[in-house]
Design a protein around this motif. Structure first.
Motif, PDB file in Angstrom:
ATOM      1  N   UNK A 657       0.727  -1.223   0.105  1.00 29.29           N
ATOM      2  CA  UNK A 657      -0.083   0.098  -0.092  1.00 29.29           C
ATOM      3  C   UNK A 657       0.866   1.105  -0.049  1.00 29.29           C
ATOM      4  N   UNK A 658       1.636   0.751   0.588  1.00 28.08           N
ATOM      5  CA  UNK A 658       3.167   2.663   0.143  1.00 28.08           C
ATOM      6  C   UNK A 658       3.777   2.664  -1.173  1.00 28.08           C
ATOM      7  N   UNK A 659       3.468   1.668  -1.814  1.00 32.88           N
ATOM      8  CA  UNK A 659       4.185   2.073  -2.963  1.00 32.88           C
ATOM      9  C   UNK A 659       3.855   3.311  -3.614  1.00 32.88           C
ATOM     10  N   UNK A 660       5.011   4.291  -4.114  1.00 34.02           N
ATOM     11  CA  UNK A 660       5.064   5.191  -4.892  1.00 34.02           C
ATOM     12  C   UNK A 660       3.934   5.649  -5.625  1.00 34.02           C
ATOM     13  N   UNK A 661       3.284   4.116  -6.446  1.00 29.21           N
ATOM     14  CA  UNK A 661       2.078   3.956  -7.006  1.00 29.21           C
ATOM     15  C   UNK A 661       0.884   4.381  -6.790  1.00 29.21           C
ATOM     16  N   UNK A 662       0.459   3.788  -5.567  1.00 29.25           N
ATOM     17  CA  UNK A 662      -0.564   4.046  -4.872  1.00 29.25           C
ATOM     18  C   UNK A 662      -0.571   5.408  -4.268  1.00 29.25           C
ATOM     19  N   UNK A 663       0.548   5.756  -3.667  1.00 26.92           N
ATOM     20  CA  UNK A 663       0.876   7.129  -2.598  1.00 26.92           C
ATOM     21  C   UNK A 663       0.199   8.029  -3.993  1.00 26.92           C
ATOM     22  N   UNK A 727       3.646  16.078   5.953  1.00 21.72           N
ATOM     23  CA  UNK A 727       3.197  16.643   4.602  1.00 21.72           C
ATOM     24  C   UNK A 727       4.747  16.859   3.638  1.00 21.72           C
ATOM     25  N   UNK A 728       5.371  17.808   4.760  1.00 25.25           N
ATOM     26  CA  UNK A 728       6.401  18.015   3.377  1.00 25.25           C
ATOM     27  C   UNK A 728       7.531  16.592   3.329  1.00 25.25           C
ATOM     28  N   UNK A 729       7.772  15.969   4.798  1.00 32.19           N
ATOM     29  CA  UNK A 729       8.732  14.103   3.827  1.00 32.19           C
ATOM     30  C   UNK A 729       7.580  13.462   2.884  1.00 32.19           C
ATOM     31  N   UNK A 730       6.625  13.385   3.239  1.00 30.73           N
ATOM     32  CA  UNK A 730       5.672  12.885   1.320  1.00 30.73           C
ATOM     33  C   UNK A 730       5.979  13.679   0.542  1.00 30.73           C
ATOM     34  N   UNK A 731       5.960  15.115   0.581  1.00 34.31           N
ATOM     35  CA  UNK A 731       5.899  15.453  -0.930  1.00 34.31           C
ATOM     36  C   UNK A 731       6.740  15.068  -1.698  1.00 34.31           C
ATOM     37  N   UNK A 732       8.251  15.399  -0.411  1.00 35.38           N
ATOM     38  CA  UNK A 732       9.607  15.614  -1.042  1.00 35.38           C
ATOM     39  C   UNK A 732       9.478  13.210  -1.786  1.00 35.38           C
ATOM     40  N   UNK A 733       9.436  12.428  -1.024  1.00 34.97           N
ATOM     41  CA  UNK A 733       9.530  11.610  -0.796  1.00 34.97           C
ATOM     42  C   UNK A 733       8.177  11.177  -2.975  1.00 34.97           C
ATOM     43  N   UNK A 734       7.563  11.657  -2.514  1.00 33.68           N
ATOM     44  CA  UNK A 734       7.066  11.666  -4.265  1.00 33.68           C
ATOM     45  C   UNK A 734       7.311  11.560  -5.210  1.00 33.68           C
ATOM     46  N   UNK A 735       8.121  13.139  -4.610  1.00 31.39           N
ATOM     47  CA  UNK A 735       8.726  13.341  -6.391  1.00 31.39           C
ATOM     48  C   UNK A 735      10.168  12.843  -6.278  1.00 31.39           C
TER      49      UNK A 735
END
Length: 757
Positions: A657-663, A727-735
């Motif tokens: 569920x924590x795959x970048x594709x899902x997120x 939110x800051x951490x998630x935004x960085x990881x999504x990029x």
């Protein structure tokens, strides 16, 4: 040499007279060995019985009489012990050549070369051994072995009635199933549980083995076969057998065995030998079990298990004992053992006593699993030959979190399990203290933590957990547990009761999601058919729009139940905007009719939909203006995005569920709602896991609807989160996705003192 049936019948006729006599049990056994020896022209016939954990020579013809009650063998020791522990037959031309041969000089058996022995089985356990020996080195003929096996069944009844063996031996405490055992399967519902093993469909105990009227017994078997074959022919519509390719394979195998002339012929031959219908079926089953132990090919072993299961069904029919363990009631904390279960069967059990479920089959998407999760009952599935490892009444520690069941656990395992259980209880107590605490993050953001439900009995949990409301009420549960299509009045009563119980808290009713893996036996076969890919087949809203009467009845029931209140209704499996529009139109037409009839109607109807089908994400800009709310269904969405069937055991845990594709997908969906007057949330297992919930909040989601057991842990988690930081951490990881998103998020949580286990 006489045929097996004729030889056995002659012996059984004489044994019947022996059993009816007033002689002592020992005298009867002394006569029995003489009868068998004479009829089989065998120089030696001996009976060994299990006493105080050892096999004691109880009676013999041909061996030294002074060895009776003196010679004792441990289970697994010598040829006799090997037969008992393996519950198998031995037939040797030269006994001394067998690696397990053990010579006992006090018996005077040194002059005998050939040896044959069969286990005396009572309630599936070896309680003794019947053996014959001969001076000439020769293998006994098959007809002689079959005669011995048939006689051994009658001896088991005689021995049990006379109390000649230890009670624990009769009840099944032989060495083979007394050692601790670990069973590994697939986690279907997480949790810890402890209790005694209870078989959902208990095996039938054969009380009478010798037939009074052979033809009458044969007719009983014929009638039972007819009924069983009728059941198998109708099985395609029964939910307990799953769906798709696996269902078809099981059904084909069952039909093959049900109509197999060889199987019915063997049962008839056993009846010819003088056995009752029940004993004849059990006699053939024993032969099947012995063959199963010799099969190395897993495919063939599976087929033999199918035959075993079918024989149990035939035995229940012929004996008239068709009920499940639920009909007897649970007397203590229980772990239910079954091949598979339907949701209605699960709900028959006392929820106070039912602590866990272990299945030979089962899948993550089976609706019995959804019901079990709602009940808070841990479930472990996909355990091969489950009944071959567990006895009725065995203590079991179920650790569904680690997909393991400990059967007859050692004390060290019990101590470790109890420590974990105690720790869990303390955590639950801490979570319970948060019942009346509103879940605000550290930066002051309110997160809505709602719970999923589907039964009237779920409603008290709303107050116990302190959830903000029911974010998903699965209306199909009423359909799944009913034997007939629920009438509109019944639906109205349920929905009204749910709203009354919820009080001022909101309830989101999802319209019925049936079809596919949730087949209803009472619907016609042409309404809901078995499909190769049911998750993406004719189900949910697709059925409701095609069968408009179903949707009209439910919409009317919901509108009448919510009279004077706010009704939140959500449509499942929406793929394109027109489907939502069509479903809403049905509700609006019923609402108009109720107004024309001057009926009370809801003060407000809020319409929403599930986002499970990825295609809908591409049309959100068109649909959002017509929505009050939207819920992302992460369970189905995940399997659709990855094209991976979650019910497939090799794929169930493959995609994270924590795959970048899902997120990234979830982030994009959330972004589409920013600035719109639409509430967006997540309903599904993903939101009920602390690490995944942390990620969802970091993606912008502020409403989670989860299993009741997860409400406390998620509320506690929310209070530890600083939204700008995550939110800051998630935004960085999504990029720039890290090599392992789960590991990265776990390390971040640890650094911020957030427990996510």
């Amino acid at each position: 040499m006489p045929k097996a049936a004729a030889a056995a019948r002659t012996i059984l006729t004489r044994l019947h007279e022996v059993m009816a006599s007033r002689d002592s049990a020992q005298s009867k056994l002394n006569t029995v060995v003489e009868v068998i020896g004479e009829e089989l022209d065998s120089e030696v016939c001996s009976i060994y019985l299990l006493r105080e954990g050892e096999l004691e020579l109880f009676a013999t013809r041909g061996l030294d009489q002074s060895a009776v009650h003196v010679t004792r063998l441990g289970t697994g020791e010598g040829l006799v012990g090997t037969i008992a522990i393996n519950i198998e037959t031995l037939n040797l031309a030269e006994a001394a050549s067998h690696p397990d041969f053990s010579y006992r000089p006090e018996t005077g058996e040194d002059k005998f070369h050939s040896f044959a022995g069969v286990p005396i089985v009572r309630r599936e356990r070896a309680v003794g051994v019947l053996s014959v020996q001969h001076a000439d080195p020769r293998r006994y003929d098959d007809v002689e072995i079959e005669a011995l096996q048939t006689v051994a069944m009658v001896l088991a009844e005689l021995i049990d009635n006379a109390g000649l063996v230890d009670n624990e031996a009769v009840s099944g405490a032989n060495e083979q199933l007394t050692e601790p055992c670990q069973l590994h399967g697939q986690t279907l519902v997480r949790g810890l549980a402890a209790g005694s093993a209870v078989f959902h469909q208990p095996r039938i105990t054969i009380e009478h083995t010798v037939a009074e009227d052979t033809e009458a017994e044969r007719q009983r078997v014929y009638l039972a076969f007819d009924k069983m074959r009728e059941q198998i022919d109708n099985m395609a519509n029964q939910a307990e057998f799953g769906v798709g390719g696996e269902h078809e394979e099981v059904l084909a195998t069952y039909k093959m065995f049900a109509y197999d002339e060889g199987w019915s012929r063997r049962i008839n031959e056993a009846i010819d030998s003088g056995l009752t219908a029940e004993a004849a079926i059990e006699r053939v089953q024993q032969r099947t079990r012995m063959r199963m132990r010799q099969i190395d090919d897993p495919l063939l072993a599976d087929r033999m298990h199918d035959l075993e299961d079918l024989a149990n069904r035939l035995l229940r029919i012929v004996s008239g004992q068709l009920g499940t363990a639920a009909s007897r009631g649970l007397r203590e904390d229980a772990i239910l053992i079954a091949r598979n279960l339907g949701p209605a069967e699960l709900l028959e059990y006392d929820k106070r006593r039912l602590k866990g479920v272990v299945l030979e089959e089962g899948s993550l998407t089976a609706h019995v699993v959804i019901v079990a999760r709602a009940m808070g009952v841990p479930v472990l599935g996909r355990i091969r030959n489950l009944r071959g490892h567990v006895r009725e009444g065995d203590p079991i520690l179920l650790d569904a979190d680690s997909a393991t069941a400990f059967v007859r656990p050692a004390q060290s395992v019990v101590d470790a399990f109890e420590a974990r259980f105690t720790q869990n209880k303390k955590r639950q107590a801490a979570y319970a203290e948060l019942r009346d605490v509103e879940p605000f993050t550290r930066d002051g953001t309110r997160i809505m933590v709602m719970m999923n439900a589907g039964l009237r009995d779920d409603m008290p949990t709303l107050a116990l957990t302190g959830a903000d409301g029911i974010g998903l009420f699965r209306t199909e549960f009423q359909f799944l547990v009913s034997s007939t299509l629920p009438q509109r009045e019944r639906q109205t009563r349920l929905y009204r009761d749910v709203l009354d119980a919820a009080g001022n808290k909101p309830v989101v009713f999802r319209t019925v999601d049936i079809g596919g893996d949730k087949a209803l036996p009472y619907l016609q076969a042409d309404d809901i058919e078995a499909e190769e890919n049911p998750a993406m087949g004719w189900r949910a809203l697709r059925i409701a729009l095609d069968r408009e009467g179903l949707m009209k009845a439910q919409s009317r029931a919901l509108l009448e139940a919510a009279a004077g209140r706010t009704l939140n209704v959500m449509f499942p499996m929406v793929s394109e905007p027109w489907e939502f529009d069509a479903a809403r139109a049905i509700f609006e037409s019923q609402l108009k009719w109720l107004r024309e009839q001057r009926k009370r109607v809801p003060e407000e109807v809020r319409y929403g939909c599930m986002l499970e089908v990825p295609a809908l994400a591409e049309c959100l800009d068109d649909l959002l203006p017509r929505l009050s709310f939207i819920s992302v269904g992460t369970n189905d969405l995940t399997q659709f995005l990855f094209a991976a069937d979650r019910a497939h055991p090799r794929l169930a845990e493959r995609y994270d569920w924590l795959s970048p594709a899902i997120l990234r997908f979830l982030k994009r969906v959330h972004q589409a709602t920013v600035g719109r007057q639409v509430d967006i949330g997540v309903c599904g297992e993903m939101g009920g896991r602390r690490l995944e919930a942390l990620a969802l909040i970091g993606l912008g989601y502020r409403r989670l609807s989860i299993t009741p057991a997860a409400v406390g842990p998620i509320k506690e988690l929310v209070r530890r989160i600083d939204i700008p930081a995550i939110e800051s951490a998630m935004n960085e990881w999504l990029v720039n996705p890290p090599p392992n998103m789960r590991e990265a998020l776990s390390e971040w949580a640890k650094a911020h003192e957030i427990e996510v286990d």
